[in-house]
Motif scaffolding. Sequence first.
Motif, PDB file in Angstrom:
ATOM      1  N   TYR A  29      -3.296 -33.412 -33.393  1.00 29.06           N
ATOM      2  CA  TYR A  29      -3.546 -32.067 -32.866  1.00 29.06           C
ATOM      3  C   TYR A  29      -3.641 -31.029 -33.976  1.00 29.06           C
ATOM      4  CZ  TYR A  29      -2.538 -34.017 -28.250  1.00 29.06           C
ATOM      5  OH  TYR A  29      -2.579 -34.761 -27.099  1.00 29.06           O
ATOM      6  N   THR A  30      -2.855 -31.201 -35.019  1.00 27.60           N
ATOM      7  CA  THR A  30      -2.915 -30.247 -36.139  1.00 27.60           C
ATOM      8  C   THR A  30      -4.302 -30.232 -36.760  1.00 27.60           C
ATOM      9  OG1 THR A  30      -0.566 -30.591 -36.618  1.00 27.60           O
ATOM     10  CG2 THR A  30      -1.930 -29.621 -38.366  1.00 27.60           C
ATOM     11  N   GLY A  31      -4.840 -31.427 -36.985  1.00 25.92           N
ATOM     12  CA  GLY A  31      -6.178 -31.523 -37.561  1.00 25.92           C
ATOM     13  C   GLY A  31      -7.235 -30.911 -36.656  1.00 25.92           C
ATOM     14  N   VAL A  32      -7.110 -31.145 -35.349  1.00 23.71           N
ATOM     15  CA  VAL A  32      -8.059 -30.583 -34.386  1.00 23.71           C
ATOM     16  C   VAL A  32      -8.025 -29.058 -34.431  1.00 23.71           C
ATOM     17  CG1 VAL A  32      -8.554 -30.307 -31.915  1.00 23.71           C
ATOM     18  CG2 VAL A  32      -8.089 -32.584 -32.838  1.00 23.71           C
ATOM     19  N   ILE A  33      -6.828 -28.493 -34.436  1.00 19.53           N
ATOM     20  CA  ILE A  33      -6.685 -27.022 -34.474  1.00 19.53           C
ATOM     21  C   ILE A  33      -7.239 -26.457 -35.775  1.00 19.53           C
ATOM     22  CG2 ILE A  33      -5.005 -25.143 -34.561  1.00 19.53           C
ATOM     23  CD1 ILE A  33      -3.239 -26.841 -32.662  1.00 19.53           C
ATOM     24  N   VAL A  34      -6.941 -27.111 -36.886  1.00 20.03           N
ATOM     25  CA  VAL A  34      -7.445 -26.649 -38.186  1.00 20.03           C
ATOM     26  C   VAL A  34      -8.968 -26.625 -38.191  1.00 20.03           C
ATOM     27  CG1 VAL A  34      -7.680 -27.282 -40.623  1.00 20.03           C
ATOM     28  CG2 VAL A  34      -5.427 -27.322 -39.538  1.00 20.03           C
ATOM     29  N   MET A  35      -9.585 -27.667 -37.638  1.00 21.67           N
ATOM     30  CA  MET A  35     -11.048 -27.738 -37.625  1.00 21.67           C
ATOM     31  C   MET A  35     -11.656 -26.714 -36.674  1.00 21.67           C
ATOM     32  SD  MET A  35     -11.951 -31.788 -38.144  1.00 21.67           S
ATOM     33  CE  MET A  35     -10.732 -32.487 -37.016  1.00 21.67           C
ATOM     34  N   LEU A  36     -10.999 -26.455 -35.548  1.00 22.34           N
ATOM     35  CA  LEU A  36     -11.477 -25.407 -34.642  1.00 22.34           C
ATOM     36  C   LEU A  36     -11.434 -24.043 -35.330  1.00 22.34           C
ATOM     37  CD1 LEU A  36      -9.796 -26.476 -31.265  1.00 22.34           C
ATOM     38  CD2 LEU A  36     -12.262 -26.384 -31.722  1.00 22.34           C
ATOM     39  N   VAL A  37     -10.347 -23.779 -36.041  1.00 19.91           N
ATOM     40  CA  VAL A  37     -10.230 -22.517 -36.786  1.00 19.91           C
ATOM     41  C   VAL A  37     -11.312 -22.444 -37.864  1.00 19.91           C
ATOM     42  CG1 VAL A  37      -8.767 -21.186 -38.345  1.00 19.91           C
ATOM     43  CG2 VAL A  37      -7.768 -22.238 -36.306  1.00 19.91           C
ATOM     44  N   ALA A  38     -11.558 -23.566 -38.533  1.00 20.91           N
ATOM     45  CA  ALA A  38     -12.602 -23.602 -39.569  1.00 20.91           C
ATOM     46  C   ALA A  38     -13.968 -23.286 -38.962  1.00 20.91           C
ATOM     47  CB  ALA A  38     -12.627 -24.972 -40.242  1.00 20.91           C
ATOM     48  N   GLN A  39     -14.231 -23.788 -37.761  1.00 20.29           N
ATOM     49  CA  GLN A  39     -15.493 -23.470 -37.089  1.00 20.29           C
ATOM     50  C   GLN A  39     -15.597 -21.985 -36.757  1.00 20.29           C
ATOM     51  OE1 GLN A  39     -15.514 -26.300 -33.719  1.00 20.29           O
ATOM     52  NE2 GLN A  39     -17.388 -27.124 -34.605  1.00 20.29           N
ATOM     53  N   LEU A  40     -14.502 -21.437 -36.227  1.00 18.62           N
ATOM     54  CA  LEU A  40     -14.501 -20.021 -35.871  1.00 18.62           C
ATOM     55  C   LEU A  40     -14.741 -19.146 -37.103  1.00 18.62           C
ATOM     56  CD1 LEU A  40     -11.495 -19.959 -33.369  1.00 18.62           C
ATOM     57  CD2 LEU A  40     -13.883 -19.456 -32.803  1.00 18.62           C
ATOM     58  N   ILE A  41     -14.062 -19.481 -38.202  1.00 11.63           N
ATOM     59  CA  ILE A  41     -14.226 -18.699 -39.439  1.00 11.63           C
ATOM     60  C   ILE A  41     -15.650 -18.830 -39.967  1.00 11.63           C
ATOM     61  CG2 ILE A  41     -13.514 -18.508 -41.849  1.00 11.63           C
ATOM     62  CD1 ILE A  41     -10.686 -19.343 -40.936  1.00 11.63           C
ATOM     63  N   THR A  42     -16.176 -20.062 -39.968  1.00  8.49           N
ATOM     64  CA  THR A  42     -17.535 -20.307 -40.458  1.00  8.49           C
ATOM     65  C   THR A  42     -18.552 -19.496 -39.668  1.00  8.49           C
ATOM     66  OG1 THR A  42     -16.988 -22.555 -41.178  1.00  8.49           O
ATOM     67  CG2 THR A  42     -19.314 -22.058 -40.827  1.00  8.49           C
ATOM     68  N   THR A  43     -18.435 -19.546 -38.335  1.00  6.94           N
ATOM     69  CA  THR A  43     -19.407 -18.843 -37.490  1.00  6.94           C
ATOM     70  C   THR A  43     -19.263 -17.337 -37.627  1.00  6.94           C
ATOM     71  OG1 THR A  43     -19.065 -20.669 -35.928  1.00  6.94           O
ATOM     72  CG2 THR A  43     -20.433 -18.853 -35.192  1.00  6.94           C
ATOM     73  N   LEU A  44     -18.029 -16.862 -37.679  1.00  7.81           N
ATOM     74  CA  LEU A  44     -17.780 -15.430 -37.845  1.00  7.81           C
ATOM     75  C   LEU A  44     -18.381 -14.924 -39.144  1.00  7.81           C
ATOM     76  CD1 LEU A  44     -16.334 -12.786 -37.031  1.00  7.81           C
ATOM     77  CD2 LEU A  44     -14.304 -13.640 -38.216  1.00  7.81           C
ATOM     78  N   VAL A  45     -18.118 -15.626 -40.226  1.00  6.90           N
ATOM     79  CA  VAL A  45     -18.624 -15.214 -41.537  1.00  6.90           C
ATOM     80  C   VAL A  45     -20.153 -15.239 -41.562  1.00  6.90           C
ATOM     81  CG1 VAL A  45     -18.759 -15.867 -43.979  1.00  6.90           C
ATOM     82  CG2 VAL A  45     -16.552 -15.884 -42.804  1.00  6.90           C
ATOM     83  N   MET A  46     -20.745 -16.312 -41.037  1.00  2.31           N
ATOM     84  CA  MET A  46     -22.198 -16.463 -41.096  1.00  2.31           C
ATOM     85  C   MET A  46     -22.937 -15.444 -40.241  1.00  2.31           C
ATOM     86  SD  MET A  46     -22.910 -18.745 -43.280  1.00  2.31           S
ATOM     87  CE  MET A  46     -22.351 -20.217 -44.106  1.00  2.31           C
ATOM     88  N   PHE A  47     -22.398 -15.131 -39.071  1.00  2.00           N
ATOM     89  CA  PHE A  47     -23.115 -14.258 -38.147  1.00  2.00           C
ATOM     90  C   PHE A  47     -22.712 -12.788 -38.221  1.00  2.00           C
ATOM     91  CE2 PHE A  47     -24.042 -17.899 -34.935  1.00  2.00           C
ATOM     92  CZ  PHE A  47     -25.132 -18.284 -35.690  1.00  2.00           C
ATOM     93  N   LYS A  48     -21.486 -12.509 -38.675  1.00  2.00           N
ATOM     94  CA  LYS A  48     -20.971 -11.158 -38.531  1.00  2.00           C
ATOM     95  C   LYS A  48     -20.609 -10.456 -39.841  1.00  2.00           C
ATOM     96  CE  LYS A  48     -21.149 -11.077 -34.016  1.00  2.00           C
ATOM     97  NZ  LYS A  48     -22.064 -10.164 -33.314  1.00  2.00           N
ATOM     98  N   THR A  49     -20.842 -11.070 -40.963  1.00  2.00           N
ATOM     99  CA  THR A  49     -20.498 -10.429 -42.229  1.00  2.00           C
ATOM    100  C   THR A  49     -21.696 -10.379 -43.162  1.00  2.00           C
ATOM    101  OG1 THR A  49     -19.813 -12.431 -43.423  1.00  2.00           O
ATOM    102  CG2 THR A  49     -18.156 -11.361 -42.017  1.00  2.00           C
ATOM    103  N   GLU A  50     -21.651  -9.443 -44.080  1.00  2.00           N
ATOM    104  CA  GLU A  50     -22.735  -9.317 -45.054  1.00  2.00           C
ATOM    105  C   GLU A  50     -22.763 -10.520 -45.990  1.00  2.00           C
ATOM    106  OE1 GLU A  50     -26.064  -7.724 -46.322  1.00  2.00           O
ATOM    107  OE2 GLU A  50     -24.837  -6.798 -44.750  1.00  2.00           O
ATOM    108  N   VAL A  51     -21.581 -11.047 -46.287  1.00  2.00           N
ATOM    109  CA  VAL A  51     -21.505 -12.246 -47.135  1.00  2.00           C
ATOM    110  C   VAL A  51     -22.225 -13.408 -46.471  1.00  2.00           C
ATOM    111  CG1 VAL A  51     -19.962 -13.971 -48.140  1.00  2.00           C
ATOM    112  CG2 VAL A  51     -19.357 -11.552 -48.261  1.00  2.00           C
TER     113      VAL A  51
END
Length: 396
Positions: A29-51
Amino acid sequence: MDILLGIVAIAVILGIAFLMSNDRKNINYTGVIVMLVAQLITTLVMFKTEVGRTIIDGVSWVFNKLIKYGSAGVDFVLGGIAVNDGATVFFFNVLLLIIFFATILSVLTYLKILPFIIKYIGQFISYITGLPKVESFNAVNSIFFGQSEAILAIKSQFSHLSENRLYIVSASAMGSVSASIVGAYINILPAEFVLVALPLNMFSALIVASLISPVKVSKEEDHVDIHEVSNANSFFEAMGNGALDGGKIALIVAAMLIAFIASLDLVNAVFSSLFNGFTLQEALGYVLAPIGLLMGIPAGEVIDAGAIMGTKIVTNEFVAMLQFKDMVPSVSEKTVGIVTVFLTSFANFSSIGIIAGTVQGIDPDKGRKVSGFGMKLLIGATLGSMLSATMAGLFL
């Protein structure tokens, strides 16, 4: 409201994977949660930030430049062929570019640039998720190389793979795409969504597979002795090998498109005659509409979008992308993003045979096991595509 529906969609997808699990006590479960967070961060950064926008624009610029250079080679060989009414020819303008991209990958492998990147990203993923090194390496490798090539890269490790580990490896291969054909995808659908799909699908495949087939590996067993090196003895041999491999891929994709599109027309003709003009795609659209609504597709577009997603599952991603290309101007950006991310993977029926055949060539006994859980593999990979598409939809 859209965010709430997206959260429900993620819960439904993960819930289905949990119900399919063959060892719920050992789910990481820890790995699953970490990967879900990684997806959220990746999508947030790619779609919502200038970087993120800068990264996407930069990578898109590189691919577009490569497409331009690749087109120069195609034009030199085929530039004298006349095409009526200024029409484009998919084989010339899209598929043959695969040859150039495959050549670039082969050269980067020969120069040990790609092996270095894949090795250390794989080690990082293993470290943060707790997944075994082989599975992590294979997941990263699958982003760059096709499903067969990624599996062949870990053939020396097959003696250590249990059935659950074999499932995760196969799921990563099916949930990915090859970098050699990403340029072809970008020629059909918006680059930003295709590029975001690559890391999202890598994590989604691992998340869903980790729920369905959990693994626990001791430190003694958790080692990876993989040398992703080129078979070429020189730079120019690497170029030649890449060009030949790319040519084979282009011809295989062309042959599959002819077979699948013709077969789909035949099935639709039969289906339409039996059900008063109702096509197979329309039926698939209604079947996938409920999950499509949860994923964030607007109600007025969900039947047509579901039809495209269903087409991808029963044929392949190229057939679906070509059909969706004509719809892009008439649907919302959210639908374009969600469907494009869903389409950017090898999760379809034909991939079962490709993966099982590749494994069969390495280890006949394990090849039979892959054939045995083939439908479970397709369902898991499709859930992974849905998870990636839902993540994208949350930020569109």
